[in-house]
Design an enzyme around this catalytic site. Sequence first.
Site, PDB file in Angstrom:
ATOM      1  N   HIS A  82       0.844  -1.187   0.000  1.00 38.67           N
ATOM      2  CA  HIS A  82       0.000   0.000   0.000  1.00 38.67           C
ATOM      3  C   HIS A  82       0.873   1.228   0.000  1.00 38.67           C
ATOM      4  O   HIS A  82       1.833   1.323   0.757  1.00 38.67           O
ATOM      5  CB  HIS A  82      -0.931   0.025   1.218  1.00 38.67           C
ATOM      6  CG  HIS A  82      -2.008   1.060   1.083  1.00 38.67           C
ATOM      7  ND1 HIS A  82      -3.214   0.794   0.479  1.00 38.67           N
ATOM      8  CD2 HIS A  82      -2.041   2.361   1.417  1.00 38.67           C
ATOM      9  CE1 HIS A  82      -3.948   1.896   0.468  1.00 38.67           C
ATOM     10  NE2 HIS A  82      -3.257   2.864   1.039  1.00 38.67           N
ATOM     11  N   ASP A  98     -14.205   3.541   7.277  1.00 39.21           N
ATOM     12  CA  ASP A  98     -13.147   4.269   6.578  1.00 39.21           C
ATOM     13  C   ASP A  98     -13.679   4.893   5.296  1.00 39.21           C
ATOM     14  O   ASP A  98     -13.304   6.010   4.953  1.00 39.21           O
ATOM     15  CB  ASP A  98     -11.955   3.360   6.253  1.00 39.21           C
ATOM     16  CG  ASP A  98     -10.909   4.137   5.465  1.00 39.21           C
ATOM     17  OD1 ASP A  98     -10.391   5.129   6.021  1.00 39.21           O
ATOM     18  OD2 ASP A  98     -10.642   3.806   4.297  1.00 39.21           O
ATOM     19  N   ARG A 103     -12.843  13.427   4.796  1.00 35.50           N
ATOM     20  CA  ARG A 103     -11.516  14.035   4.958  1.00 35.50           C
ATOM     21  C   ARG A 103     -11.061  14.678   3.658  1.00 35.50           C
ATOM     22  O   ARG A 103     -10.428  15.726   3.653  1.00 35.50           O
ATOM     23  CB  ARG A 103     -10.501  12.975   5.396  1.00 35.50           C
ATOM     24  CG  ARG A 103     -10.699  12.527   6.839  1.00 35.50           C
ATOM     25  CD  ARG A 103      -9.897  11.258   7.129  1.00 35.50           C
ATOM     26  NE  ARG A 103      -8.505  11.432   6.853  1.00 35.50           N
ATOM     27  CZ  ARG A 103      -7.713  10.489   6.338  1.00 35.50           C
ATOM     28  NH1 ARG A 103      -8.177   9.282   6.076  1.00 35.50           N
ATOM     29  NH2 ARG A 103      -6.449  10.739   6.101  1.00 35.50           N
ATOM     30  N   SER A 159      -6.663   4.561   8.618  1.00 37.71           N
ATOM     31  CA  SER A 159      -7.386   4.358   7.355  1.00 37.71           C
ATOM     32  C   SER A 159      -6.736   3.224   6.561  1.00 37.71           C
ATOM     33  O   SER A 159      -7.396   2.278   6.122  1.00 37.71           O
ATOM     34  CB  SER A 159      -7.354   5.668   6.558  1.00 37.71           C
ATOM     35  OG  SER A 159      -7.712   5.467   5.219  1.00 37.71           O
ATOM     36  N   LYS A 179      -8.058  -1.151   6.485  1.00 38.38           N
ATOM     37  CA  LYS A 179      -8.406  -1.848   5.240  1.00 38.38           C
ATOM     38  C   LYS A 179      -7.500  -3.056   5.016  1.00 38.38           C
ATOM     39  O   LYS A 179      -7.957  -4.120   4.596  1.00 38.38           O
ATOM     40  CB  LYS A 179      -8.273  -0.887   4.053  1.00 38.38           C
ATOM     41  CG  LYS A 179      -9.417   0.110   3.980  1.00 38.38           C
ATOM     42  CD  LYS A 179      -9.235   1.109   2.860  1.00 38.38           C
ATOM     43  CE  LYS A 179      -8.138   2.103   3.160  1.00 38.38           C
ATOM     44  NZ  LYS A 179      -8.220   3.374   2.484  1.00 38.38           N
TER      45      LYS A 179
END
Length: 420
Positions: free
Chosen positions: A86, A165, A172, A187, A191
């Site tokens: 990620h 999220d 956000r 966040s 996930k």
Amino acid sequence: MTEPFDATEVIAAKRDMQRLSDPQIDWVVDAFTRGVVAPEQMSALAMAILLNGMDREEISRWTAAMIASGERMDFSSLSRPTSDKHSTGGVGDKITLPLAPLVAACGVAVPQLSGRGLGHTGGTLDKLEAIPGWRADLSNAEIMAQLEDVGAVICAAGAGLAPADKKLYALRDVAGTVEAIPLIASSIMSKKIAEGTGSLVLDVKVGSGAFMKRHEQARELAETMVALGTDAGVRTVALLTDMSTPLGLTAGNAVEAGGGPRDVVDLTIALAREMVAGAGRPDVDPAEALADGRAMDVWRRMIAAQGGDPDAPLPTPKETHVVTAQADGVLTRLDALAVGVAAWRLGAGRSRPGEQVQAAAGVVLHAKPGDTVRAGQPLLELHTDTPERFARAEAALEGAFDIGAAAPDLPASVVLDRVD
Ligand code: URA
């Protein structure tokens, strides 16, 4: 149902720099997901968190509450180990596209549940949707079948995964609360933990084009996320990588789906090595699978499995505009944030939630920092279908690059640091 707290008391506690208790955190995340805490209340709480921070225990509890808001996936029945990557978001960050098939070609399954663009940073799904026919939405059964058959899947995280999220991310994005370490860390990690990957490599971007502008901030974010992953039983490492200038030679959607120059190849291999090692296959060398075409075979199968035509021509822009160098010399700086904002304004990103992006919009770089340039030579090429956007994109690029006499002091490698 009688609610155990009022949103206003939780907001006031964080506003007044207090720690939130475990029951407060569990309740506020759950009540926001149920629609009991209103978006404007959650926005205020997010801003209080951005300004006043959270300690490690609060972040850990917040992450657990976001995971508990939805389902957890389980890949343990697959015949191969899983690893995922990620990125915290950058400009020109197309790395997922070559990385997922490359790691799959090394015998490790890659469940890449990805997102769309956030602010000036591009989204992997937006880039892949430029490929005719390709579809981002897969069922959990389709994800499992593709992981077993092809070894890699890049798709949208389903509605059931960390729904807290999804709602908070959207708020956000439009309320100036993206750049908070507790919110970014929870966040991303909610996930990834809910997704059920066995190991995880984080690409934490540092520099003007990243949410974290300074090395120390990026390191704190990396350490926070590595600790969250490790505590949840996911083998997690982070690389801090340079985002002061765009990665590769393109920023946008379709323009990013082509082959990669040196920095893209280097970062892809560095991340792939971490992923195969994290999945228990340190003996396999991803550089070989990239060079001998195995990664490209998996790429083609992965695109075709999701309805895409790997041979179809990519969309081209209706209009282009060239920005040229004003002097002879060396390009000493090309600012990643400015290029990201320009690509966004050309139509590659969204200015309202849910807006359609232009597949062909973006920026092509004709020179990178360290390159010699001549007056009049093209530096950047702007692509869009709607030429009225050129003026605002050019405005974003004002002061975005410098041409000097001496070669700039550039980082020796795109990888700046490692946290495990
Ligand atoms: N990527 C995410 O998934 N969440 C963030 O908050 C920032 C980047």
